[in-house]
Write an enzyme that holds these catalytic residues in place. Structure first.
Site, PDB file in Angstrom:
ATOM      1  N   CYS A 116       0.817  -1.224   0.000  1.00 57.97           N
ATOM      2  CA  CYS A 116       0.000   0.000   0.000  1.00 57.97           C
ATOM      3  C   CYS A 116       0.848   1.271   0.000  1.00 57.97           C
ATOM      4  CB  CYS A 116      -0.947  -0.005   1.190  1.00 57.97           C
ATOM      5  SG  CYS A 116      -1.996  -1.460   1.226  1.00 57.97           S
ATOM      6  N   HIS A 256      -3.459   6.961   3.182  1.00 59.38           N
ATOM      7  CA  HIS A 256      -3.834   5.694   2.559  1.00 59.38           C
ATOM      8  C   HIS A 256      -5.242   5.329   3.028  1.00 59.38           C
ATOM      9  CE1 HIS A 256      -3.924   1.629   1.277  1.00 59.38           C
ATOM     10  NE2 HIS A 256      -3.717   1.105   2.474  1.00 59.38           N
ATOM     11  N   ASN A 286     -10.115  -0.432  -0.038  1.00 59.05           N
ATOM     12  CA  ASN A 286      -8.654  -0.310  -0.023  1.00 59.05           C
ATOM     13  C   ASN A 286      -8.097  -0.811  -1.358  1.00 59.05           C
ATOM     14  OD1 ASN A 286      -5.917  -0.563   0.376  1.00 59.05           O
ATOM     15  ND2 ASN A 286      -6.089  -1.589   2.366  1.00 59.05           N
TER      16      ASN A 286
HETATM   17  N1  ACO Z   1     -18.666  -8.996   8.954  1.00 57.27           N
HETATM   18  C1  ACO Z   1     -19.130  -9.319  10.175  1.00 57.27           C
HETATM   19  N2  ACO Z   1     -18.317  -9.692  11.178  1.00 57.27           N
HETATM   20  C2  ACO Z   1     -16.997  -9.742  10.933  1.00 57.27           C
HETATM   21  C3  ACO Z   1     -16.453  -9.424   9.682  1.00 57.27           C
HETATM   22  C4  ACO Z   1     -17.346  -9.044   8.654  1.00 57.27           C
HETATM   23  N3  ACO Z   1     -16.936  -8.724   7.431  1.00 57.27           N
HETATM   24  N4  ACO Z   1     -15.118  -9.558   9.740  1.00 57.27           N
HETATM   25  C5  ACO Z   1     -14.827  -9.935  10.983  1.00 57.27           C
HETATM   26  N5  ACO Z   1     -15.958 -10.060  11.716  1.00 57.27           N
HETATM   27  C6  ACO Z   1     -16.121 -10.451  13.095  1.00 57.27           C
HETATM   28  C7  ACO Z   1     -14.942 -11.250  13.596  1.00 57.27           C
HETATM   29  O1  ACO Z   1     -15.097 -12.614  13.235  1.00 57.27           O
HETATM   30  C8  ACO Z   1     -15.046 -11.017  15.081  1.00 57.27           C
HETATM   31  O2  ACO Z   1     -16.041 -11.882  15.592  1.00 57.27           O
HETATM   32  P1  ACO Z   1     -15.858 -12.570  17.041  1.00 57.27           P
HETATM   33  O3  ACO Z   1     -15.775 -11.420  18.008  1.00 57.27           O
HETATM   34  O4  ACO Z   1     -17.095 -13.378  17.170  1.00 57.27           O
HETATM   35  O5  ACO Z   1     -14.595 -13.358  16.949  1.00 57.27           O
HETATM   36  C9  ACO Z   1     -15.588  -9.589  15.187  1.00 57.27           C
HETATM   37  O6  ACO Z   1     -16.147  -9.279  13.901  1.00 57.27           O
HETATM   38  C10 ACO Z   1     -14.549  -8.578  15.521  1.00 57.27           C
HETATM   39  O7  ACO Z   1     -13.443  -8.804  14.663  1.00 57.27           O
HETATM   40  P2  ACO Z   1     -12.133  -7.951  14.793  1.00 57.27           P
HETATM   41  O8  ACO Z   1     -11.095  -8.492  13.869  1.00 57.27           O
HETATM   42  O9  ACO Z   1     -11.810  -7.800  16.233  1.00 57.27           O
HETATM   43  O10 ACO Z   1     -12.655  -6.543  14.243  1.00 57.27           O
HETATM   44  P3  ACO Z   1     -11.902  -5.185  14.198  1.00 57.27           P
HETATM   45  O11 ACO Z   1     -12.659  -4.180  14.941  1.00 57.27           O
HETATM   46  O12 ACO Z   1     -10.440  -5.342  14.509  1.00 57.27           O
HETATM   47  O13 ACO Z   1     -12.022  -4.807  12.666  1.00 57.27           O
HETATM   48  C11 ACO Z   1     -10.765  -4.849  10.636  1.00 57.27           C
HETATM   49  C12 ACO Z   1     -11.481  -5.669  11.695  1.00 57.27           C
HETATM   50  C13 ACO Z   1     -11.762  -3.969   9.936  1.00 57.27           C
HETATM   51  C14 ACO Z   1     -10.104  -5.789   9.638  1.00 57.27           C
HETATM   52  C15 ACO Z   1      -9.705  -3.976  11.312  1.00 57.27           C
HETATM   53  O14 ACO Z   1      -8.898  -4.730  12.177  1.00 57.27           O
HETATM   54  C16 ACO Z   1      -8.826  -3.276  10.311  1.00 57.27           C
HETATM   55  O15 ACO Z   1      -9.273  -2.482   9.544  1.00 57.27           O
HETATM   56  N6  ACO Z   1      -7.537  -3.535  10.328  1.00 57.27           N
HETATM   57  C17 ACO Z   1      -6.627  -2.958   9.379  1.00 57.27           C
HETATM   58  C18 ACO Z   1      -6.449  -3.909   8.289  1.00 57.27           C
HETATM   59  C19 ACO Z   1      -6.272  -3.270   6.972  1.00 57.27           C
HETATM   60  O16 ACO Z   1      -6.731  -2.201   6.684  1.00 57.27           O
HETATM   61  N7  ACO Z   1      -5.569  -3.983   6.118  1.00 57.27           N
HETATM   62  C20 ACO Z   1      -5.404  -3.569   4.803  1.00 57.27           C
HETATM   63  C21 ACO Z   1      -4.041  -3.687   4.310  1.00 57.27           C
HETATM   64  S1  ACO Z   1      -2.884  -2.799   5.269  1.00 57.27           S
HETATM   65  C22 ACO Z   1      -3.284  -1.313   5.093  1.00 57.27           C
HETATM   66  O17 ACO Z   1      -3.744  -0.994   4.061  1.00 57.27           O
HETATM   67  C23 ACO Z   1      -3.071  -0.407   6.246  1.00 57.27           C
END
Ligand code: ACO
Length: 329
Positions: A116, A256, A286
């Site tokens: 990214c 980003h 993204n």
């Molecule tokens: N729909 C519904 N529920 C979901 C989904 C979905 N699409 N995805 C995950 N969940 C659930 C999980 O299974 C979890 O359930 P559980 O509590 O029963 O185990 C719950 O939601 C919470 O999941 P978390 O992973 O704790 O959610 P979080 O608040 O951390 O959000 C996310 C997840 C959006 C991926 C976040 O961590 C994030 O944005 N991280 C950055 C990742 C990113 O942007 N990567 C891209 C590449 S790197 C970059 O560009 C910076």
């Protein structure tokens, strides 16, 4: 003594595939909801390439846009760099495919892999090439078809990504110097938090790697989130320092577009009001190396920034990699 060669931004472009994938569409594919996706990420819809639409196809379309905006013909380009993590093939490079599509030959063309942060790495690379006097007019493209390396059965990742491309044409200039600073960083110790395990020399493609879905992105979302915020804030501060400018001098921050909560957390850490922060993640998702440049292009085309304004572009991605650049539009 010879006068320093400046780097002028001649023009920009952005291009998205036609096909739209909304959160409502995703609700039918995996166990998710528009509400979850929107509150956790800020994403409402994203564009998805057709099966036969490649990263170099998007790169070609966006290059035409950038050439038009720069008011130059393709034969003026003397170097092509494509930042991508979704190349058409391992080799030849996507930049070589793009060169062919543009009807050019013999000029150098290569891909740059920094996930990214790819476009920021690209700006730093182009700047060095131009300032050294090696090349005069460079086509820099960030192009991605992340949909092709997405596991569409994994709700943790498939809601986050989209496809698209952005481009910038930069040229040697005796009068202008639009790239005020570039700052880059990386830490390979975190390579297992966001990666694509299959297909390379570590796990060459076999029926088994495909069965195990190793050809799709794997991510520890929470850890990525935690690392992204401080590194993006640090990158912005370093790039500002190197540019000799202050926060108040910057008209627009272009982070980003990975997650709305990351964007807000970075803005808070830097004490930047959200009205100075560009956001278009709701309609793009993204798109890795293409986020900062498509956002900049939109900011220019919608009049959000005007000629002479200072913009800080900041990114973070797999690797981990990070970086920022202060540019004058
Ligand atoms: N729909 C519904 N529920 C979901 C989904 C979905 N699409 N995805 C995950 N969940 C659930 C999980 O299974 C979890 O359930 P559980 O509590 O029963 O185990 C719950 O939601 C919470 O999941 P978390 O992973 O704790 O959610 P979080 O608040 O951390 O959000 C996310 C997840 C959006 C991926 C976040 O961590 C994030 O944005 N991280 C950055 C990742 C990113 O942007 N990567 C891209 C590449 S790197 C970059 O560009 C910076």
């Amino acid at each position: 003594m010879n006068k320093k060669i400046g780097v002028k931004i001649l023009g920009t472009g952005s291009y998205f595939p036609k096909k739209l994938l909304t959160n409502a569409d995703l609700e039918k594919m995996v166990d998710t909801s528009d509400e979850w996706i929107n509150t956790r990420t800020g994403i409402k819809e994203r564009r998805i390439a057709e099966k036969n639409e490649t990263t170099s196809d998007l790169a070609y379309m966006v290059s035409l846009e950038a050439l038009k905006s720069s008011n130059i013909s393709p034969d003026k380009i003397d170097l092509i760099i494509v930042a991508t993590i979704t190349p058409d093939m391992f080799f030849p490079s996507t930049a070589c495919f793009l060169q062919k599509k543009l009807g050019l030959n013999s000029i150098p063309a290569f891909d740059l892999s920094a996930a990214c942060s790819g476009f920021i790495y690209g700006i730093a690379t182009v700047r060095a090439f131009i300032e050294s006097g090696l090349y005069r007019t460079v086509l820099l493209v960030g192009s991605e078809t992340l949909s092709k390396i997405t596991d569409w059965t994994d709700r943790n990742t498939c809601v986050l990504f989209g496809d698209g491309a952005g481009a910038m044409i930069l040229s040697a200039s005796e009068e202008d110097d639009n790239i005020l600073s570039t700052y880059l960083g990386a830490d390979g110790a975190y390579s297992d938090l966001l990666f694509l395990p299959g297909g390379g020399s570590a796990n060459p493609a076999t029926a088994e790697t495909v069965n195990q879905n190793l050809h799709t992105m794997k991510m520890q979302g929470k850890d990525v989130f935690k690392a992204a915020v401080p590194k993006m804030a640090l990158s912005a501060q370093k790039a500002l320092e190197l540019s000799g400018k202050k926060l108040k001098d910057i008209s627009l921050f272009i982070p980003h577009q990975a997650n709305m909560r990351i964007i807000e957390a970075v803005a808070k850490k830097l004490d930047i009001p959200m009205d100075k922060v560009f956001v278009n993640i709701h309609k793009t998702g993204n798109i890795s190396s293409a986020t900062t440049i498509t956002a900049l292009d939109e900011a220019i085309k919608t009049g959000r920034v005007k000629r002479g304004d200072l913009v800080a572009m900041v990114a973070f991605g797999g690797g981990f990699t990070w970086g920022a650049s202060v540019v004058r539009i």
